[in-house]
Design a protein around this motif. Sequence first.
Motif, short mmCIF file in Angstrom:
data_model
loop_
_atom_site.label_atom_id
_atom_site.label_comp_id
_atom_site.label_asym_id
_atom_site.label_seq_id
_atom_site.Cartn_x
_atom_site.Cartn_y
_atom_site.Cartn_z
N VAL A 137 29.05 26.76 48.31
CA VAL A 137 29.00 27.86 47.35
C VAL A 137 27.70 28.66 47.52
O VAL A 137 27.71 29.89 47.54
N ALA A 138 26.59 27.95 47.70
CA ALA A 138 25.30 28.63 47.92
C ALA A 138 25.37 29.46 49.20
O ALA A 138 24.83 30.57 49.27
N THR A 139 26.05 28.93 50.20
CA THR A 139 26.23 29.64 51.46
C THR A 139 27.01 30.94 51.25
O THR A 139 26.62 32.01 51.71
N LEU A 140 28.10 30.82 50.50
CA LEU A 140 28.93 31.98 50.18
C LEU A 140 28.13 33.04 49.42
O LEU A 140 28.21 34.23 49.73
N PHE A 141 27.36 32.61 48.44
CA PHE A 141 26.58 33.56 47.63
C PHE A 141 25.56 34.32 48.48
O PHE A 141 25.19 35.44 48.17
N ALA A 142 25.10 33.69 49.56
CA ALA A 142 24.11 34.36 50.42
C ALA A 142 24.80 35.19 51.50
O ALA A 142 24.12 35.79 52.33
N GLY A 143 26.13 35.20 51.50
CA GLY A 143 26.85 35.98 52.52
C GLY A 143 27.04 35.22 53.82
O GLY A 143 27.47 35.79 54.81
N GLY A 144 26.71 33.94 53.82
CA GLY A 144 26.87 33.13 55.03
C GLY A 144 28.25 32.53 55.13
O GLY A 144 29.07 32.65 54.22
N LYS A 145 28.48 31.90 56.28
CA LYS A 145 29.78 31.24 56.52
C LYS A 145 29.53 29.75 56.68
O LYS A 145 28.66 29.34 57.44
N SER A 146 30.33 28.95 55.96
CA SER A 146 30.20 27.50 56.12
C SER A 146 30.98 27.03 57.34
O SER A 146 32.12 27.44 57.54
N HIS A 147 30.35 26.20 58.12
CA HIS A 147 31.10 25.46 59.15
C HIS A 147 31.12 24.01 58.70
O HIS A 147 30.08 23.38 58.51
N ILE A 148 32.34 23.51 58.49
CA ILE A 148 32.50 22.16 57.93
C ILE A 148 32.21 21.09 58.98
O ILE A 148 32.73 21.12 60.09
N MET A 149 31.35 20.14 58.61
CA MET A 149 31.12 18.94 59.43
C MET A 149 31.82 17.79 58.71
O MET A 149 31.31 17.31 57.68
N PRO A 150 32.98 17.34 59.21
CA PRO A 150 33.72 16.30 58.48
C PRO A 150 32.96 14.98 58.48
O PRO A 150 32.41 14.58 59.51
N LEU A 151 32.94 14.33 57.34
CA LEU A 151 32.35 12.99 57.24
C LEU A 151 33.51 12.00 57.25
O LEU A 151 34.29 11.95 56.29
N ILE A 152 33.64 11.28 58.35
CA ILE A 152 34.76 10.35 58.45
C ILE A 152 34.25 8.93 58.72
O ILE A 152 33.17 8.74 59.27
N GLU A 153 35.09 7.98 58.31
CA GLU A 153 34.69 6.58 58.37
C GLU A 153 34.31 6.15 59.79
O GLU A 153 33.32 5.45 59.99
N LYS A 154 35.11 6.61 60.76
CA LYS A 154 34.89 6.23 62.16
C LYS A 154 33.44 6.55 62.59
O LYS A 154 32.86 5.81 63.39
N ASN A 155 32.88 7.62 62.06
CA ASN A 155 31.50 8.00 62.41
C ASN A 155 30.50 7.56 61.36
O ASN A 155 29.42 8.15 61.22
N GLY A 362 36.13 18.30 49.21
CA GLY A 362 36.43 18.92 50.49
C GLY A 362 37.61 18.22 51.15
O GLY A 362 37.83 17.03 50.92
N ALA A 363 38.34 18.99 51.95
CA ALA A 363 39.59 18.49 52.54
C ALA A 363 39.45 17.16 53.28
O ALA A 363 40.34 16.30 53.17
N PRO A 364 38.36 16.92 54.03
CA PRO A 364 38.28 15.64 54.73
C PRO A 364 38.18 14.42 53.79
O PRO A 364 38.26 13.28 54.25
N GLY A 365 38.05 14.67 52.49
CA GLY A 365 38.01 13.58 51.52
C GLY A 365 39.40 13.17 51.04
O GLY A 365 39.54 12.24 50.25
N GLU A 366 40.43 13.88 51.52
CA GLU A 366 41.81 13.53 51.13
C GLU A 366 42.10 12.09 51.55
O GLU A 366 41.70 11.65 52.62
#
Length: 391
Positions: A137-155, A362-366
């Motif tokens: 959200v902070a990224t969006l407010f500053a006009g930036g674009k988020s690139h998602i880094m998924p947090l997954i169990e394997k890593n 976030g979607a990777p938390g599904e």
Amino acid sequence: MRKKISIDLAERVKDLPPYLFAAIDRMKQEALKKGIDLIDLSIGDPDIPTPRHIVQRMKKAVDDPAHHRYPSYEGMLSFRQSVADWYKRRFNVKLDPKTEVLSLIGSKEGIGHIPLAFINPGDVVLVPSPGYPVYPVATLFAGGKSHIMPLIEKNKYLPDLKAIPHSVLKRARLMFINYPNNPTSAVAGRAYYKEVIEFAAKHNILVCHDAAYSEIYYDGKKPMSFLQAPGAKDVGIEFHSLSKTYNMTGWRIGFAAGNAGAIAGLGKIKTNLDSGIFQAVQEAGIEAINTKDSVLSKIRDTYQERRDILYKGLKDLGFELNKPMATFYLWAKVPKGFTSEEFVSHLLNNAGVLGTPGNGFGAPGEGYIRFALTVPAKRMKEAVARIKKAL
Ligand SMILES: *Cc1c(COP(=O)(O)O)cnc(C)c1O
């Protein structure tokens, strides 16, 4: 007759992702209306009151007219000095309180503001997901674009830095990481921080490490500070909160520490937007930071007892989960056949136990559910018994 103007939200607000927790709140309200005896494990807000010595210091400070005037945006030097002393004691890291420490109106405020200081429209911010919703959200407010880094169990729930495409790295200027992690409770160590520092230096990316849970740890295993890793101060800053450590979520006080340029940039935003923290709260903050370890270990013991009950309880019921070594969260896979939201709803309606659906972070938390350890041990036992019946 004058005409009413139309109240149109700005694009940046319209673009906000739907607030998933609003749906949960609705479910919760309905359950309460039906008279369900709810055990709420959905909130990351300590149920234990602020330690008395902190409250006492606040009471005294409120009476002092010196504190009734505007504070300075960077915070009282005495507060920043006590932060620097704490860093030295706790992490053996040296900080210049004048240039390397900044007080914040809660760490959320600093996290929310930092992209405004360093992100131009179109710049990329690397954001862990599932994660604290303020990063994107902070990224969006500053006009930036988020690139998602998924947090997954394997890593081990650590972002895979090698998986970030080159085209993204060219535009990336800032990254958020958060350990001990909310919501997964994962912890990062020296080797990972070293990798982050090399990566950030190579690609010229400012690292913003959110360390809100550095003091909520178990079995005596203290998490390290990002700033303990060699070279960290060259590439980043660390956000701390008094909220979780000292049960002070309502007081709104935290701080940032590390790279002087990053601290100055964030300070510049703050001088222009807010007028700092009520000095009486800063006095209480000094008291908090100097809290005796015996008081803190009692708080940790309380969470640890709850963790042991819930972890063992869920494990015995066949849940797949890791034992949290820090934070007051438990991150568990939902049983087969359920989505995150379906399982949260199932537990609410059949057990009167409320968790948070993993995809809310976030979607990777599904496929996951987060339980907070913010109810007394007796209620935690009751929660386990009820979950057992509801399965
Ligand atoms: C609670 C929390 C914060 C914010 O804490 P403040 O009350 O604003 O200091 C920041 N990051 C994470 C991951 C949190 O869970």
